[in-house]
Design a protein around this motif. Structure first.
Motif, PDB file in Angstrom:
ATOM      1  N   ASP A 315       0.795  -1.233   0.000  1.00  0.00           N
ATOM      2  CA  ASP A 315       0.000   0.000   0.000  1.00  0.00           C
ATOM      3  C   ASP A 315       0.827   1.283   0.000  1.00  0.00           C
ATOM      4  OD1 ASP A 315       0.881   0.414   2.634  1.00  0.00           O
ATOM      5  OD2 ASP A 315      -0.910  -0.449   3.523  1.00  0.00           O
ATOM      6  N   GLY A 316       2.150   1.176   0.172  1.00  0.00           N
ATOM      7  CA  GLY A 316       3.019   2.346   0.064  1.00  0.00           C
ATOM      8  C   GLY A 316       3.001   3.292   1.242  1.00  0.00           C
ATOM      9  N   ALA A 317       2.194   3.022   2.263  1.00  0.00           N
ATOM     10  CA  ALA A 317       2.075   3.956   3.384  1.00  0.00           C
ATOM     11  C   ALA A 317       3.407   4.113   4.106  1.00  0.00           C
ATOM     12  CB  ALA A 317       1.005   3.472   4.358  1.00  0.00           C
ATOM     13  N   GLY A 318       3.887   5.346   4.200  1.00  0.00           N
ATOM     14  CA  GLY A 318       5.101   5.630   4.948  1.00  0.00           C
ATOM     15  C   GLY A 318       6.381   5.558   4.153  1.00  0.00           C
ATOM     16  N   TRP A 319       6.395   4.844   3.014  1.00  0.00           N
ATOM     17  CA  TRP A 319       7.655   4.581   2.316  1.00  0.00           C
ATOM     18  C   TRP A 319       8.356   5.869   1.900  1.00  0.00           C
ATOM     19  CZ3 TRP A 319      10.296   5.150  -2.279  1.00  0.00           C
ATOM     20  CH2 TRP A 319      11.362   4.276  -2.508  1.00  0.00           C
TER      21      TRP A 319
END
Length: 679
Positions: A315-319
């Motif tokens: 989900d890409g959250a934080g990357w």
């Protein structure tokens, strides 16, 4: 046995102060047990047996247990550093037993501190053989705070069980916590406020979980027939420093997976990120990646970080914010290459589809890997230097300081291959660069590296001038710690050049040595028996000077300390041990041949370990060859020399083969095969 005087004193004290009679008796019991365990240890060693019979069995991580409706958490502690700063650091452990599982009873009066090692082994093995969970925390991982801390540590264990316990699909889950009573915390003391604090904190990040847990806490008396006795065995094992306890804890498989020293704040951030309750900010994420066990999925933190990477890739959250945090770290003055390497490695494993890591970060990552290889004296075999060279061409105008840093490590990698031409070529672009381009610290390192290359070629006067110029640059650094570290390393190189150069007189050579190790008369007793990593290079330098320039009284003073000599791990310990042997051989000859051979064997073994790179193996092969002059056989010589020739083709292995045919001076062989600071 206790002396008669001690018994009489104890009896008199018990009569005069009856209120401490129990403490006196317990003190004698504990001392008696400690002596019995020491005797047991000696007997086991004499018989060649293992220090423990414990073996890891089953899965005991709380997060991996099968769900159940009802649990009992038995909590005990070890150590006395809960209410004061002195003493053994407190540790609290809990054994989580599901409904329907019973642990075999121990004797009612079982206490690990009074038991034999075999009895503690059996008590802990009963935990490992059962379908139960284990969780423990150390007080010092909680961080400092005023006041008594025992309850804080107990509630931290309870809070983690509440976070990690797998829940059935629906319905309430009961956890009855049984804590061994301690001091004023008797069965009559209510723990409701502690339970409310655990639930209050949990509801903030996991309200659905908090709503389903029914937790009660009660203090109970020590009774070996309950699982408290086994919790006591586990806590004792974790907190004890005896060899058998260390062996038992290691064999249990509970370190880091169930008994954690990771700060709870770090572990909590990982748990929240794993569960999706909160995305860690950049600095928190960096702390997570840097923490011990973060890359090991058998540990609790490792599992969190691995699952977080999978979710992030999805989900890409934080990357993006974590990538920015690593980039900011790279832009800071204090670059930690090991940390950058871990961060980029994790970012790559968690990268969402289409995500791109910049060239600057890829260069920092590659340099970190090369720096790790250089630190282990490993010859660069995987083309890292080529990859770094290509990135340096692209990034020179964008980040000259990082490129200089990379070139310095490329030069070290080439030096480890004994390819001095390639080492100098790696630094060629900086030969006429102004100080401001790489910065004063890196400019000094460039001059120091130039001096090393000159010394390798035999230009000792040129090397001395380069080292002196580098030291002058380091002396201008603002940070005192940077000045000391940089000056110490280059000062060592200058001392080596001065002791090797026959045109330098004795006084000047001694002055260069003392600039690094301090006054020789004081350095000898200080360094001779030290195994501290901070002292190993100074001891190596001192020994090398004693062999090449040492005066009789200094050599005698060093040899007089030989009963206190110690041995550490890693480079340059093989050389230290060998130089000790050479000094002893020169002073006492055949009379000390047995001791000389023992030291030589120690040196050769230290160079031949699974962690040794080919540079250290070259050193080891040279030491093994040299030791044949003292009568040490080396039947596998040609096989080892051929392997070194294949991996370090520029090494002068012909000199080793010639020495095996006609042995000469061992130290002369080292000078012939191992250039400059390699010996």
């Amino acid at each position: 046995p206790e002396s008669t005087d001690a018994q009489q004193c104890a009896t008199a004290a018990a009569k005069q102060f009856p209120e401490i009679k129990g403490k006196i008796r317990r003190a004698f019991d504990f001392e008696r047990a400690a002596r019995a365990r020491a005797a047991e240890r000696v007997l086991v060693k004499r018989q060649g047996g293992p220090l423990t019979t414990v073996s890891a069995q089953g899965e005991h991580r709380v997060d991996l247990l099968a769900p159940a409706r009802s649990w009992t958490l038995w909590i005990d502690e070890t150590g006395d550093q809960f209410d004061k700063s002195e003493g053994r650091p407190g540790r609290v452990v809990g054994i989580l037993v599901p409904e329907g599982v019973a642990l075999p009873a121990l004797p009612r009066d079982f206490h690990s501190s009074k038991a034999t090692s075999a009895q503690v082994d059996a008590a802990l093995q009963g935990v490992l053989d059962a379908n139960v969970g284990v969780f423990g925390v150390a007080l010092d991982s909680l961080g400092p705070a005023p006041g008594p801390r025992w309850t804080d540590t107990v509630l931290e264990v309870v809070a983690w069980v509440a976070r990690l316990l797998p829940l059935p699909e629906s319905g309430a889950v009961r956890v009855a916590v049984k804590v061994e009573q301690r001091g004023n915390f008797t069965p009559s003391v209510p723990w409701e406020l502690g339970v409310r604090d655990v639930i209050r904190r949990l509801v903030v990040v996991a309200p659905a979980r908090a709503a389903r847990l029914e937790i009660t806490i009660a203090a109970v008396g020590k009774d070996g027939t309950t699982p408290l006795g086994r919790a006591d065995a586990l806590a004792y094992t974790w907190g004890s420093t005896t060899p058998e306890s260390r062996a038992r804890f290691s064999a249990s498989g509970l370190r880091d997976s169930c008994c954690v020293d990771v700060p709870p704040s770090v572990l909590r951030a990982a748990w929240e990120g794993w569960g999706g309750a909160r995305v860690p900010d950049g600095q928190t994420w960096r702390a997570l990646v840097a923490a011990a066990g973060a890359s090991d999925t058998s540990t609790l933190l490792g599992r969190f970080m691995d699952d977080l990477a999978v979710r992030t890739a999805r989900d890409g959250a934080g990357w993006a914010s974590w990538l920015a945090a690593t980039a900011a770290h790279l832009d800071s003055k204090a670059i930690d290459l090991v940390a950058v390497s871990r961060e980029v490695d994790w970012l790559q494993s968690a990268a969402p589809q289409g995500a791109v890591i910049s060239g600057r970060l890829r260069l920092a990552w590659a340099v970190a890997r090369l720096a790790a290889a250089n630190h282990r004296e490993v010859v660069d075999e995987d083309g890292l230097s080529v990859e770094i060279s290509d990135l340096c061409v692209q990034l020179l105008d964008e980040d000259a300081r990082l490129v200089c840093f990379a070139d310095l490590h490329r030069a070290v990698a080439a030096t480890n291959r004994l390819d001095i031409e390639a080492a100098s070529e790696a630094l060629a672009r900086w030969s006429s660069a102004p100080v401001a381009l790489p910065g004063l610290q890196y400019w000094g390192r460039l001059r120091s590296s130039q001096g090393q290359h000159q010394a390798f070629r035999g230009d000792l006067a040129g090397a001395r001038a380069s080292f002196t110029e580098a030291i002058a640059a380091f002396d201008r650094l603002c940070d005192p710690s940077d000045r000391r570290a940089e000056r110490g390393q280059t000062g060592t190189y200058l001392a080596i050049v001065n002791m090797d150069d026959p045109l330098v007189d004795q006084a000047r050579s001694a002055e260069a040595l003392e600039a690094v190790v301090g006054p020789i008369d004081e350095a000898i007793p200080r360094l001779c028996s030290s195994a501290l990593p901070a002292d190993k290079y100074a001891q190596h330098l001192l020994l090398r000077w004693l062999l090449s320039r040492g005066e009789r009284e200094h050599v005698s003073a060093f040899l007089a300390t030989r009963r206190r000599w110690q041995m550490g791990a890693g480079h340059p310990w093989p050389l230290i041990a060998f130089y000790r042997a050479a000094l002893l051989d020169r002073a006492e000859g055949g009379a000390a041949r047995g001791e000389v051979l023992k030291l030589a064997e120690q040196a050769i073994r230290a160079a031949d370990t699974p962690m040794s790179g080919w540079t250290v193996r070259l050193i080891g092969a040279t030491l093994a060859t040299a030791a044949t002059a003292w009568g040490r056989p080396w039947p596998e010589a040609q096989e080892c020399i051929d392997a070194v020739r294949a991996h370090v083709p520029r090494a002068n292995v012909a000199a080793l083969e010639a020495f095996l045919v006609a042995a000469g001076d061992p130290i002369a062989l080292l000078r012939e095969v191992l250039p400059f600071n390699f010996r």
